[in-house]
Write an enzyme that holds these catalytic residues in place. Structure first.
Site, PDB file in Angstrom:
ATOM      1  CD  GLU A 143       5.144  -2.857   7.440  1.00 58.01           C
ATOM      2  OE1 GLU A 143       5.850  -2.082   6.782  1.00 58.01           O
ATOM      3  OE2 GLU A 143       4.555  -3.832   6.938  1.00 58.01           O
ATOM      4  CD  GLU A 198       0.285  -3.392   5.690  1.00 53.74           C
ATOM      5  OE1 GLU A 198       1.166  -3.606   4.815  1.00 53.74           O
ATOM      6  OE2 GLU A 198       0.255  -2.374   6.383  1.00 53.74           O
TER       7      GLU A 198
HETATM    8  C1  FCB Z   1       3.912  -2.377   3.933  1.00 54.18           C
HETATM    9  C2  FCB Z   1       3.250  -1.079   4.343  1.00 54.18           C
HETATM   10  C3  FCB Z   1       2.096  -0.670   3.478  1.00 54.18           C
HETATM   11  C4  FCB Z   1       2.327  -0.996   2.034  1.00 54.18           C
HETATM   12  C5  FCB Z   1       2.786  -2.409   1.848  1.00 54.18           C
HETATM   13  C6  FCB Z   1       2.991  -2.825   0.429  1.00 54.18           C
HETATM   14  O1  FCB Z   1       5.228  -2.378   4.350  1.00 54.18           O
HETATM   15  O2  FCB Z   1       2.823  -1.155   5.675  1.00 54.18           O
HETATM   16  O3  FCB Z   1       1.846   0.687   3.715  1.00 54.18           O
HETATM   17  O4  FCB Z   1       3.177  -0.088   1.482  1.00 54.18           O
HETATM   18  O5  FCB Z   1       3.973  -2.612   2.566  1.00 54.18           O
END
Ligand code: FCB
Length: 473
Positions: A185, A365
């Site tokens: 990110e 994620e």
């Molecule tokens: C993302 C991050 C991760 C976590 C989630 C909820 O942006 O990569 O580390 O904090 O959000």
């Protein structure tokens, strides 16, 4: 560790629609769980680990809502064997984690810390012994503090330090990693860290933030070149947070703002990585704040990707009004206040497919925070199950639309240190009691366990039938 003995509990949680959903994924689809170093490891000052910008940021009064830090976190550093067993018990076949740069190179330059590498060596071997594929991320936000003191990511030289670090990790672990992602990110690092100032290192300048975003992308490209020159065996890629941007209203102002936000959050990264250019409308908007880009930088950034990781949580509502009107009308939100919007994942993936020549994709994620409680040894997190189910269904819709999706990682394996929110937000499918470090599988973990098993069984049957058919011809 508490692993519930009732092996049918997960199946009972599945619900009637789960079987059909499980059957929509191809053979070999990766079902994983994810964490990151600073959020789970703890042991912040052990075995020679250096300070990171997050250690320093957490010491600033008011920076973290509950005044906490990643100092102890989930103590994963000492409990990795137990946690590997936990992953294995879920039946997940992949674990996405990150290397803490200051653990393996305390000052971000010069000497390597062997004890730090020993930890990741053991982790990777332990995963492989249990049949779990290690998906490694090089940079999940914990820059060695010493490098910040030299300007951090605003300094172009940090990209060179990153390449040295990346190459060393690849030399030691590249033969055993299922994949290596450079950055997690970069938008968050650049903007929340250097423009909003809500994340480490807590700076507040758009100009610096955009220069940082350029250096992050540059360091990614340089690292890929270096790793390929050294014949790193692992597939190489990057992880981006992406969300479709929707205008809050149909007003021309809101539509224009949404287009710009699309540029700042999606096209800035995707155009650079895949087309070798920054979007013109964003450059015009930035004016003087546009980054300095040296000749050839964008060719370096546009390296072939073996995969692209997408982190998806919610859509992005954009407009000029405050507060944004549509947010106020009773939408379903998680404990982060993030709207539950699974259709946005399908929309995003189809749009990326239409606009870019994509490498294979992973959802690296996806998950949700809720106010979980352990009652009689059980965490009944129905909302999280629903959230996961609906987003997995949204992925299946994208697969039907021809998107080359290879895997999915739940964020997160464990409740953990949620950055500026501290420990107040629980994203895990496993509950962590921080006082005792006791882990308790939430119902969502049992659900995921049963779902992965079904998906795998369905894919096996489908592929053996197809195999049988092709042999019969
Ligand atoms: C993302 C991050 C991760 C976590 C989630 C909820 O942006 O990569 O580390 O904090 O959000």
């Amino acid at each position: 560790m508490l692993i519930r003995s009732d092996r049918h509990a997960g199946n009972r949680l599945l619900g009637p629609e789960a079987g059909a959903l499980a059957g929509r994924f191809p053979h070999g689809f990766v079902w994983g769980v994810a964490t990151s170093a600073y959020q789970v490891e703890g042991a912040a000052h052990e075995d020679g680990r250096g300070d990171s910008i997050w250690d320093e940021f957490c010491r600033r009064p008011g920076a973290i809502k509950d005044g906490s830090s990643g100092e102890h976190a989930c103590d994963h550093y000492h409990r990795s064997d137990e946690d590997i067993s936990l992953i294995a018990s879920l039946g997940a076949n992949a674990y996405r984690f990150s290397i803490a740069w200051p653990r393996v190179q305390p000052l971000g330059a010069g000497a390597w810390n062997e004890r730090g590498f020993d930890f990741y060596d053991r982790l990777v071997d332990g995963l492989l012994e249990r049949g779990i594929a290690p998906y490694l991320t090089l940079y999940h936000w914990d820059l060695p503090l010493a490098l910040q003191e030299g300007g951090g990511w605003a300094n172009r030289e940090t990209a060179e330090r990153f390449v040295e670090y990346a190459a060393e990790v690849a030399r030691r672990l590249g033969d055993r990693a299922a994949a290596i992602a450079t950055h997690n990110e970069p938008w968050v690092v650049a903007i929340l860290g250097h423009e909003a100032g809500t994340f480490a290192p807590g700076l507040k300048s758009q100009k610096v933030a955009m220069q940082v975003s350029h250096h992050l992308l540059l360091s990614h490209g340089m690292a890929l070149q270096a790793l390929r020159a050294e014949r790193c065996a692992a597939p190489l890629g990057i992880v981006l947070n992406q969300a479709p941007v929707h205008a809050a209203t149909d007003s021309p102002e809101d539509l224009a703002r949404a287009r710009l936000d699309d540029g700042l959050t999606i096209r800035w990264y995707m155009d650079a990585l895949l087309h070798g250019r920054y979007p013109q409308d964003v450059l015009e908007f930035l004016g003087e704040d546009a980054p300095q880009v040296a000749a050839g930088d964008l060719d370096i950034i546009r390296q072939p990707l073996d995969f692209l990781g997408i982190n998806y949580y919610t859509r992005n509502l954009s407009g000029t009004g405050t507060p944004l009107a549509p947010l106020d009308n009773g939408r379903e939100v998680t404990d982060m206040g993030w709207e539950v919007f699974p259709g946005g994942l399908t929309e995003l993936l189809l749009r990326l497919q239409a606009d870019y020549r994509l490498p294979p994709l992973y959802i690296t994620e996806n998950g949700a925070a809720y106010r979980d409680r352990v009652v009689d040894g059980r965490v009944v997190d129905v909302e999280r199950i629903r959230y996961l189910h609906r987003h997995i269904a949204a992925m299946a819709d994208a697969l039907d639309g021809g998107v080359d999706l290879r895997g999915y990682f739940v964020w997160s394996l464990l409740d953990n240190f949620e950055w500026a929110d501290g420990y107040a937000k629980r994203f895990g499918i496993v509950f962590v009691d921080y006082a005792t470090q006791r882990r308790t599988l939430k119902d969502s973990a049992l659900w995921y366990q049963a779902f992965c098993a079904q998906a795998r069984a369905a894919a096996d049957i489908a592929s053996s039938t197809a195999h049988g058919r092709s042999h019969g011809r």
